[in-house]
Design a protein around this motif. Structure first.
Motif, PDB file in Angstrom:
ATOM      1  N   PRO A 177      27.831 -99.951 -20.828  1.00  0.00           N
ATOM      2  CA  PRO A 177      28.987 -99.963 -21.778  1.00  0.00           C
ATOM      3  C   PRO A 177      30.152-100.598 -21.447  1.00  0.00           C
ATOM      4  O   PRO A 177      31.320-101.488 -21.972  1.00  0.00           O
ATOM      5  N   PHE A 178      30.423-100.022 -19.793  1.00  0.00           N
ATOM      6  CA  PHE A 178      31.153-100.233 -19.092  1.00  0.00           C
ATOM      7  C   PHE A 178      31.229-101.419 -18.091  1.00  0.00           C
ATOM      8  O   PHE A 178      32.079-101.499 -17.620  1.00  0.00           O
ATOM      9  N   GLY A 179      29.892-101.747 -18.279  1.00  0.00           N
ATOM     10  CA  GLY A 179      30.299-103.102 -16.952  1.00  0.00           C
ATOM     11  C   GLY A 179      29.376-102.958 -16.045  1.00  0.00           C
ATOM     12  O   GLY A 179      29.408-101.759 -15.640  1.00  0.00           O
ATOM     13  N   TRP A 180      29.239-103.900 -14.736  1.00  0.00           N
ATOM     14  CA  TRP A 180      28.331-102.949 -13.301  1.00  0.00           C
ATOM     15  C   TRP A 180      29.848-102.614 -12.875  1.00  0.00           C
ATOM     16  O   TRP A 180      29.619-102.150 -11.889  1.00  0.00           O
ATOM     17  N   THR A 181      31.139-103.092 -12.926  1.00  0.00           N
ATOM     18  CA  THR A 181      32.048-102.259 -12.267  1.00  0.00           C
ATOM     19  C   THR A 181      32.282-101.026 -12.560  1.00  0.00           C
ATOM     20  O   THR A 181      32.661-100.384 -11.946  1.00  0.00           O
ATOM     21  N   GLY A 182      31.917-100.648 -13.907  1.00  0.00           N
ATOM     22  CA  GLY A 182      31.966 -99.432 -14.113  1.00  0.00           C
ATOM     23  C   GLY A 182      30.731 -98.405 -13.387  1.00  0.00           C
ATOM     24  O   GLY A 182      31.075 -97.688 -13.477  1.00  0.00           O
ATOM     25  N   MET A 183      29.352 -99.015 -13.198  1.00  0.00           N
ATOM     26  CA  MET A 183      29.054 -98.843 -12.957  1.00  0.00           C
ATOM     27  C   MET A 183      28.888 -98.342 -11.377  1.00  0.00           C
ATOM     28  O   MET A 183      28.337 -97.256 -10.389  1.00  0.00           O
ATOM     29  N   VAL A 184      29.691 -99.479 -10.586  1.00  0.00           N
ATOM     30  CA  VAL A 184      30.227 -99.226  -8.912  1.00  0.00           C
ATOM     31  C   VAL A 184      31.126 -98.128  -9.083  1.00  0.00           C
ATOM     32  O   VAL A 184      30.716 -96.462  -8.300  1.00  0.00           O
ATOM     33  N   ALA A 185      31.432 -97.934 -10.356  1.00  0.00           N
ATOM     34  CA  ALA A 185      32.844 -96.729 -10.097  1.00  0.00           C
ATOM     35  C   ALA A 185      31.969 -95.713 -10.341  1.00  0.00           C
ATOM     36  O   ALA A 185      32.853 -94.732  -9.167  1.00  0.00           O
ATOM     37  N   GLY A 186      31.555 -95.456 -11.122  1.00  0.00           N
ATOM     38  CA  GLY A 186      30.399 -93.901 -11.117  1.00  0.00           C
ATOM     39  C   GLY A 186      29.594 -93.921  -9.938  1.00  0.00           C
ATOM     40  O   GLY A 186      30.139 -92.543  -9.488  1.00  0.00           O
ATOM     41  N   ALA A 187      29.177 -95.068  -8.631  1.00  0.00           N
ATOM     42  CA  ALA A 187      28.475 -94.801  -8.021  1.00  0.00           C
ATOM     43  C   ALA A 187      29.612 -93.827  -7.029  1.00  0.00           C
ATOM     44  O   ALA A 187      28.837 -92.959  -6.189  1.00  0.00           O
ATOM     45  N   ALA A 188      30.670 -94.460  -6.951  1.00  0.00           N
ATOM     46  CA  ALA A 188      31.938 -93.931  -6.519  1.00  0.00           C
ATOM     47  C   ALA A 188      32.161 -92.441  -6.878  1.00  0.00           C
ATOM     48  O   ALA A 188      31.949 -91.679  -5.514  1.00  0.00           O
ATOM     49  N   ARG A 189      31.768 -91.752  -7.352  1.00  0.00           N
ATOM     50  CA  ARG A 189      32.011 -90.600  -8.101  1.00  0.00           C
ATOM     51  C   ARG A 189      30.504 -90.209  -7.859  1.00  0.00           C
ATOM     52  O   ARG A 189      30.488 -88.670  -7.526  1.00  0.00           O
ATOM     53  N   CYS A 190      29.544 -90.386  -7.749  1.00  0.00           N
ATOM     54  CA  CYS A 190      28.073 -90.036  -7.745  1.00  0.00           C
ATOM     55  C   CYS A 190      28.232 -89.530  -6.122  1.00  0.00           C
ATOM     56  O   CYS A 190      26.972 -88.664  -6.079  1.00  0.00           O
ATOM     57  N   PHE A 191      28.697 -90.186  -5.186  1.00  0.00           N
ATOM     58  CA  PHE A 191      28.425 -90.068  -3.829  1.00  0.00           C
ATOM     59  C   PHE A 191      28.505 -88.540  -3.902  1.00  0.00           C
ATOM     60  O   PHE A 191      28.254 -87.879  -3.015  1.00  0.00           O
TER      61      PHE A 191
END
Length: 597
Positions: free
Chosen positions: A239-253
């Motif tokens: 829903p927030f695009g691939w950029t949202g997925m990558v931004a989520g990875a930064a927080r999931c780190f």
């Protein structure tokens, strides 16, 4: 005045800690190697599997990545694995138990060690605050949000960069654990195994029940079906695009912080060359499997845009009409977070003690209490600082701050691995004329050299610096490419292409350079490709974090640099040792020059 005792700024910043292997202490040359693959995997899993599985998945899914939070965890795990093998080699270079601060001080130099140590303090302090915040949110949710309602009514905080209300419960949690740590009460291995088992049992309960209540349509919700008041993006799996997925990875780190504890057990591990990297891989595999599974069932059981960011699991089970599972999962989560809280807080006073003992931080922080035999003052100060942060910031802000400190520490470790692998440690290397060492024409003879020397070391450091700068520019431009149109977008595209060419060229030139011949317990495979890729990935995830997080991080780093500039660099224990050696060698190195005049 004699120039013999003067140090240049570079010499001050690159002072290395003298490491003396402790031989003959109490009849033992080293620690006993008793830890096996099971012990290390249990240690890594217990330290890592905490706040991320119970809170982070819901927080990231709600407003950052949506159902693609599953992919965010997998990407964060990939970055962590690259950093993990670099960390394992870095730890293996110094046969001494300790943190990356000690390793870097011995192997690289004082300034890098201070920056890593300062970031480790941020990582563990913020990590402690985040876990306490998650515990407070879970308990408050279980009891019907009494603290949240009371505080928002009587003591609301109307500042965008802070939380909604003062979280007194989290402060009390941290201070109680700080007192336990200060009094020297360690959790035994049996207690750790008990809580880790309870943690895994809770996770399995969530996964099994989640797939039972799963509704696949929650992964493909159309935008028209999302309530107008909800922040649901464009709907669908991304829903927030691939950029949202990558931004989520930064927080999931943040959820993978803790596996590095494995790399610090080199002295006590059987066959560390095989066991440590395998334990890191297994830990990351099990933790990633748990995170991805929980994130999957979380978003399958309930729409991502309606997740509770503070305590997603209890709210979901309550909405599904399963109060028994709600209390069971909440109770297991609290015990698991309690164990993680101890693990997060325990290293902080030890890092402060090590840095203050080396003279880089204030001396009173290294004071050992005679009764408790622990750095009592440092432990209490750590508890107060972590408690205050947990009180005034919300969970998402704390996670971002912890992630950026850890990402930078891991990135520096990767750079240090590259520096050390291309250092000139060959005592029998051919001497090179100083006038030709830095000649541009000699750059074309690099492939003919088979052993390290001063020239190859110089070339490697120029290439590493060039790569680091190009990687920073590349990641910054890639992250901001979608936000601009027209001329600015064109300039960014050209910059991305040029920096990518520089990255590839620098990596290939590094690959052609000879590496130092060293007998290490573990080496990173495929150097320089793995460390270089890890540098780019760490930088990219750092760039994905929001601007306010960078401001907070820069303020923290600036405070640390001020302390080092006005206190640490002058009171460094290694400075005193070097001064003593210079005084002892003064007559040998300086008097002949005077006598010849």
């Amino acid at each position: 005045m004699s120039s013999c005792t003067k140090e240049t700024l570079y010499q001050k910043l690159s002072r290395k800690k003298a490491y003396v292997e402790e031989i003959g202490v109490e009849g033992n040359e080293k620690f006993k190697r008793v830890l096996n693959i099971f012990d290390l995997t249990a240690l890594g899993t217990g330290s890592t599997l905490g706040c991320g599985v119970y809170v982070l998945a819901g927080t990231v899914a709600k407003s950052v990545a949506g159902p693609a939070v599953v992919l965010s965890f997998i990407l964060a795990a990939t970055v962590s694995s690259f950093s993990g093998v670099c960390y394992a080699e870095f730890a293996g270079r110094v046969p001494k138990a300790g943190s990356a601060y000690i390793y870097s001080y011995v192997a690289v130099g004082e300034f890098i060690a201070f920056v890593i140590g300062w970031n480790l303090l941020l990582e563990h302090t913020i990590g402690t605050a985040a876990v306490a915040k998650a515990m407070s949110n879970y308990l408050d949710s279980l009891l019907g949000d009494p603290q949240k309602k009371f505080m928002k009514k009587h003591f609301p905080i109307h500042m965008e960069f802070l939380g909604e209300y003062p979280d007194i419960a989290s402060f009390l949690f941290i201070m109680s654990i700080a007192l336990v740590v200060a009094w020297g009460v360690r959790k035994s291995s049996s207690l750790n195994n008990l809580f880790t088992s309870l943690n895994l049992l809770t996770v399995c309960t969530v996964i099994v029940s989640g797939f039972y209540f799963a509704n696949l349509s929650n992964w493909f919700i159309q935008k028209k079906d999302i309530p107008p008041e909800a922040n649901g993006g464009e709907g669908g799996f991304l829903p927030f695009g691939w950029t949202g997925m990558v931004a989520g990875a930064a927080r999931c780190f943040y959820g993978f912080i803790g596996f590095d504890s494995i790399a610090s057990t080199g002295e006590e591990t059987k066959n560390p060359k095989r066991t440590i990297p395998l334990a890191i891989v297994l830990t990351l595999f099990f933790v990633t499997l748990a995170y991805s599974s929980v994130a999957s069932v979380l978003t399958l059981m309930w729409p991502y845009y309606d997740q509770d960011p503070n305590a997603p699991l209890p709210v979901i089970y309550e909405n599904l009409g399963m109060p028994l599972l709600k209390y069971l999962v909440t109770g297991g989560a609290v015990f698991a977070l309690f164990t993680t809280l101890i693990g997060c807080l325990f290293p902080i006073p030890r890092i402060l003690y090590a840095m203050s003992s080396d003279g880089l931080l204030f001396k009173f922080l290294s004071t050992i209490n005679e009764k408790t035999k622990t750095p009592f003052i440092a432990a209490i100060i750590c508890g107060v600082c972590a408690g205050l942060l947990s009180t005034i910031f919300n969970l998402e802000q704390l996670v971002d701050m912890a992630s950026i400190g850890t990402l930078q520490s891991y990135m520096i470790v990767c750079v240090c691995v590259l520096i050390l692998r291309y250092s000139n440690n060959n005592a029998c290397s051919q001497e090179i004329d100083d006038s030709e060492v830095y000649s541009f024409s000699k750059w074309f003879t690099v492939s003919s050299m088979r052993m390290t020397n001063s020239y190859t070391q110089y070339v490697s450091r120029v290439l590493i610096l060039l790569y680091s700068v190009a990687a920073s520019v590349f990641c910054l431009c890639v992250v901001n490419w979608n936000y601009f149109d027209g001329t600015v977008n064109t300039v960014l595209s050209i910059t991305i292409f040029v920096s990518l060419v520089i990255l590839i060229t620098a990596t290939m030139l590094l690959h052609r350079l000879p590496q130092a011949v060293e007998n290490l317990s573990f080496k990173v495979p495929f150097v320089p490709f793995v460390p270089c890729l890890s540098i780019v990935l760490n930088l990219y995830l750092m760039m994905e974090l929001n601007f306010k997080t960078w401001i907070r991080f820069c303020v923290w780093l600036f405070i640390g640099l001020l302390i080092y500039a006005f206190y640490g660099i002058r009171h460094s224990l290694e400075r005193e040792n070097i001064t003593k050696k210079n005084i002892e060698n003064k007559e040998i190195s300086c008097e002949p020059k005077i006598s010849n005049q």
